[in-house]
Design a protein around this motif. Structure first.
Motif, short mmCIF file in Angstrom:
data_model
loop_
_atom_site.label_atom_id
_atom_site.label_comp_id
_atom_site.label_asym_id
_atom_site.label_seq_id
_atom_site.Cartn_x
_atom_site.Cartn_y
_atom_site.Cartn_z
N GLU A 198 58.17 40.26 41.76
CA GLU A 198 57.98 41.23 42.73
C GLU A 198 56.70 42.09 42.20
OE1 GLU A 198 61.28 42.01 39.46
OE2 GLU A 198 60.64 40.36 40.58
N VAL A 199 56.49 42.14 40.99
CA VAL A 199 55.35 43.12 40.55
C VAL A 199 54.22 42.49 40.94
CG1 VAL A 199 54.22 43.81 38.39
CG2 VAL A 199 56.90 43.77 38.61
N MET A 200 54.21 40.93 40.79
CA MET A 200 52.83 40.43 41.43
C MET A 200 52.62 40.46 42.74
SD MET A 200 50.24 38.47 40.51
CE MET A 200 50.34 37.74 38.96
N ARG A 201 53.47 40.07 43.49
CA ARG A 201 53.46 40.40 45.01
C ARG A 201 52.91 41.76 45.37
NH1 ARG A 201 58.03 36.77 45.09
NH2 ARG A 201 59.49 38.51 44.78
N ALA A 202 53.53 42.97 44.76
CA ALA A 202 53.16 44.14 45.11
C ALA A 202 51.70 44.32 44.57
CB ALA A 202 54.08 45.19 44.30
N ALA A 203 51.34 43.87 43.63
CA ALA A 203 49.90 44.07 43.16
C ALA A 203 49.12 43.36 44.10
CB ALA A 203 49.74 43.66 41.66
N ALA A 204 49.26 42.13 44.69
CA ALA A 204 48.39 41.35 45.38
C ALA A 204 48.24 42.04 46.58
CB ALA A 204 49.20 39.82 45.29
N GLN A 205 49.43 42.63 46.92
CA GLN A 205 48.90 43.50 48.29
C GLN A 205 48.36 44.50 48.15
OE1 GLN A 205 52.88 44.40 50.42
NE2 GLN A 205 51.88 45.10 52.33
N GLU A 206 48.31 45.23 47.12
CA GLU A 206 47.78 46.45 46.87
C GLU A 206 46.28 45.86 46.80
OE1 GLU A 206 47.48 49.43 46.21
OE2 GLU A 206 49.82 49.95 46.21
N ILE A 207 45.80 44.55 46.22
CA ILE A 207 44.51 44.36 46.06
C ILE A 207 43.96 43.69 47.10
CG2 ILE A 207 43.08 42.60 44.66
CD1 ILE A 207 45.05 43.07 42.36
N THR A 208 44.73 42.98 47.82
CA THR A 208 44.05 42.19 49.11
C THR A 208 44.12 42.87 50.48
OG1 THR A 208 46.17 40.80 49.23
CG2 THR A 208 44.61 40.05 47.77
#
Length: 308
Positions: free
Chosen positions: A93-103
């Protein structure tokens, strides 16, 4: 040459919500297993032979390691050399949130490579680890973390639905789901057989080929992940062992250290103890750097994520 003292350290950063992990002076073998989280790590010293998803690698200082959730892997020392290893463990869930922030796009990343030899990103992992260990300001930690993730996602990740690796078939998925639902029970091979038209030998071979670990190892890994959640919530290790389905605490402790590299009590302390440096003193930190000409200057590189 003096023998390096074995050290095992793990810290949970409440700002980033990730684990920072360090093993040094380690000769321990890690058997075939998987994690439910992402791992971005690097070899800081020593040499290792790694098996991951049917491929083999000889690792040395400066090599980057990338595991997506469920990437089965195991490793052993090369030439008797001790391991010095640092990693960041990132929940999905942390990775998905960060991926959305970045991309700017909601997606579940899958790493397209498990090993990057002599990667400049090894130092970036070390910098996030160091920022966590030294209790750096939140802005500094977030900047280091997002800088690292942007490069990893840009160069070594794809959306889950674009991954070329096929998943288990429906029958094997059903067996996995059954063990995940009944992890605390005494699951038997006959129970699993009743859900298929397979024979015993064929079921074990088929499951292992598609999942990467045997049914028993899968069940034990699921139990281990559940036990970790119990420990994070403050459940006593003896109770966490029983709740997760382990037969006794001794078996649980041995299994936990064999796969995680820490005892259950050591793991629990990273969630219950004061963070490093909370007593006003700077925590001890290794000054060693991964060898292999790691780049010290860096430029934030942009990518048109709309083309992802």
């Amino acid at each position: 040459m003096p023998i390096e003292q074995e050290q095992r350290h793990a810290y949970f950063d409440r700002d980033l919500r990730i684990e920072a992990y360090n093993l040094s002076g380690i000769v321990q073998k890690f058997p075939n297993h998987f994690h439910e989280f992402y791992v971005i790590g690097f070899v800081e010293g020593g040499k290792r032979h790694l098996w991951c998803k049917g491929k083999e690698y000889d690792l040395g200082a400066g090599d980057l390691i990338l595991f997506s959730p469920r990437d089965n892997h195991f490793c052993a020392p090369l030439g008797g050399e001790v391991l010095d290893y640092r990693a960041l463990n990132i929940q999905p869930e942390v990775m998905r949130a960060a991926a959305q922030e970045i991309t700017g796009t909601a997606f579940t990343p899958v790493f397209t490579r498990n090993v990057v030899f002599q990667s400049e990103l090894a130092q970036s992992v070390g910098e996030v680890y160091g920022a966590i260990l030294s209790q750096a300001p939140r802005l500094q930690k977030e900047e280091a973390f997002y800088f690292l993730l942007e490069q990893v996602l840009r160069d070594y990740a794809a959306p889950l639905d674009e991954s070329a690796t096929p998943g288990p078939d429906q029958t094997v998925q059903a067996l996995c789901a059954y063990m995940e639902q009944h992890f605390s029970e005494n699951v038997t091979l006959d129970e699993l057989l009743s859900m298929t038209s397979f024979g015993k030998s064929y079921l074990i071979r088929t499951f292992t080929r598609q999942v990467g670990v045997s049914p028993y190892r899968y069940l034990q890994t699921v139990r281990l992940e559940r036990a970790k959640r119990f420990l994070e919530q403050g459940v006593a290790p003896i109770d966490a062992a029983s709740m997760a389905g382990f037969s006794d605490q001794s078996h649980f402790t041995n299994f936990f250290k064999e796969f995680i590299g820490l005892t259950p009590k050591q793991y629990q302390r990273i969630f219950t103890d004061a963070p490093p440096g909370a007593d006003g003193q700077a925590p001890q930190q290794s000054t060693r750097r991964a060898r292999g000409g790691l780049c010290r200057g860096k430029k934030l590189m942009k990518k048109d994520w709309s083309q992802k």
